[in-house]
Design an enzyme around this catalytic site. Sequence first.
Site, PDB file in Angstrom:
ATOM      1  N   PRO A   1      39.336  52.944  15.095  1.00 26.62           N
ATOM      2  CA  PRO A   1      40.278  54.036  14.803  1.00 26.62           C
ATOM      3  C   PRO A   1      40.266  54.496  13.354  1.00 26.62           C
ATOM      4  O   PRO A   1      40.461  55.682  13.081  1.00 26.62           O
ATOM      5  CB  PRO A   1      41.633  53.429  15.190  1.00 26.62           C
ATOM      6  CG  PRO A   1      41.302  52.428  16.242  1.00 26.62           C
ATOM      7  CD  PRO A   1      39.997  51.828  15.815  1.00 26.62           C
ATOM      8  N   TYR A   2      40.042  53.578  12.421  1.00 27.09           N
ATOM      9  CA  TYR A   2      39.966  53.977  11.014  1.00 27.09           C
ATOM     10  C   TYR A   2      38.844  54.995  10.802  1.00 27.09           C
ATOM     11  O   TYR A   2      39.059  56.065  10.218  1.00 27.09           O
ATOM     12  CB  TYR A   2      39.744  52.736  10.145  1.00 27.09           C
ATOM     13  CG  TYR A   2      39.429  53.051   8.693  1.00 27.09           C
ATOM     14  CD1 TYR A   2      40.303  53.821   7.913  1.00 27.09           C
ATOM     15  CD2 TYR A   2      38.260  52.576   8.094  1.00 27.09           C
ATOM     16  CE1 TYR A   2      40.021  54.099   6.592  1.00 27.09           C
ATOM     17  CE2 TYR A   2      37.968  52.849   6.765  1.00 27.09           C
ATOM     18  CZ  TYR A   2      38.850  53.621   6.017  1.00 27.09           C
ATOM     19  OH  TYR A   2      38.560  53.909   4.705  1.00 27.09           O
TER      20      TYR A   2
END
Length: 411
Positions: free
Chosen positions: A219-220
């Site tokens: 997700p980062y």
Amino acid sequence: MLPVNRMKPQSRASSSWSPSGVDLADSRRKPHFLWRTIFTALLIIGCILVLKHSSGHRVTTAFSQHEHGVTHVLVTGGAGYIGSHAALRLLEDKYRVTIVDNLSRGNIGAVKVLQDLFPEPGRLQFILADLGDAKAVNKIFSENAFDAVMHFAAVAYVGESTLEPLRYYHNITSNTLVVLEAMAAHRVNKLIYSSTCATYGEPEKMPITEETPQHPINPYGRAKKMAEDMIIDYSKKPGMAVMILRYFNVIGSDPEGRLGEAPRPELREHGRISGACFDAALGIIPGLKVRGSDYETADKTCVRDYIDVTDLVDAHVKALHHAKSGNVGIYNVGTGKGRSVKEFVEACKKATRAEIKVEYLSRRAGDYAMVYSDPSKIKKDLNWSAKYTDVEQSLATAWRWQKSHPNGYRL
């Protein structure tokens, strides 16, 4: 006969008559009436002043107006590790700096260091605000004359992003949209975006070039890529000058020992490996836990490109200097050389001269085996290349700050 209106005589006891013909009760009330009148007038004047202020009549400061020969840079996340080092470099290079940070990850102690180093009026100001608050961000832009934005503010731990993905999309992607909207509304046309190699994911070929396909696996990285996509789309607006820097694993600290990295204690588990090494060397934790020892690399541990924070900041300042209207520059910022986690740990042991117990655990979700850069494009276009390429030396510099600041910026 007309009725006669008979008046009842007033008793002397209740009379307030005076020789002057003035009612004494009225006379006593007059001073009170006068003070009430004065108070009401002052209140009205105060309200008028407030209304004037809210309608645009603000006090002019060095930060609220453009000045010939002075570039005013908004540094978002300027109280954080990388952002504070960038603010220091900008101030040393005579830029005017406004730091905006909500201090969720940053340190007010870093801001205080900068304020003590540059106390002159019109050099540095700090604004406590959250970029997720669009009204507050718009107010900041309306009250300050920014020439450029250097956007660092972001939560930035891969492992944490897999546990709290929505937080990462909100903090990185949504907040970047708020910044872009404020820039558009107030005609700020220069942006240096601090991105990440995590947008590439795990490429099939090494080293990574700027043409390597972006397939983030956590997700980062995905949140950062979404922010990049928005920036690139918006950059098509006439007059925009944009630089996107995708950097690799950051280590080190200010060579003069003024700033360092001080993550909050509750975030140590998610933080950089250098911080964990130092914690183990200081005895804060019993040993170092390395996630993953079964990767397809020479020694079975992850391979990364470690970039010194001083070099990284230099790349951002050069990007700011070279940003051109109508152009988007995208650059990898790294050394061009990968080093394994085992090699890194050995370098940390030498830098700290400490015995560090190492425990190897299972892989961390969202990690990739090998990633290092090809920095030839930034060398060609911006004449930038990494100077602090000795990992042990970079760790030794950071270690000196850690030893002198065992509690971070809380001395």
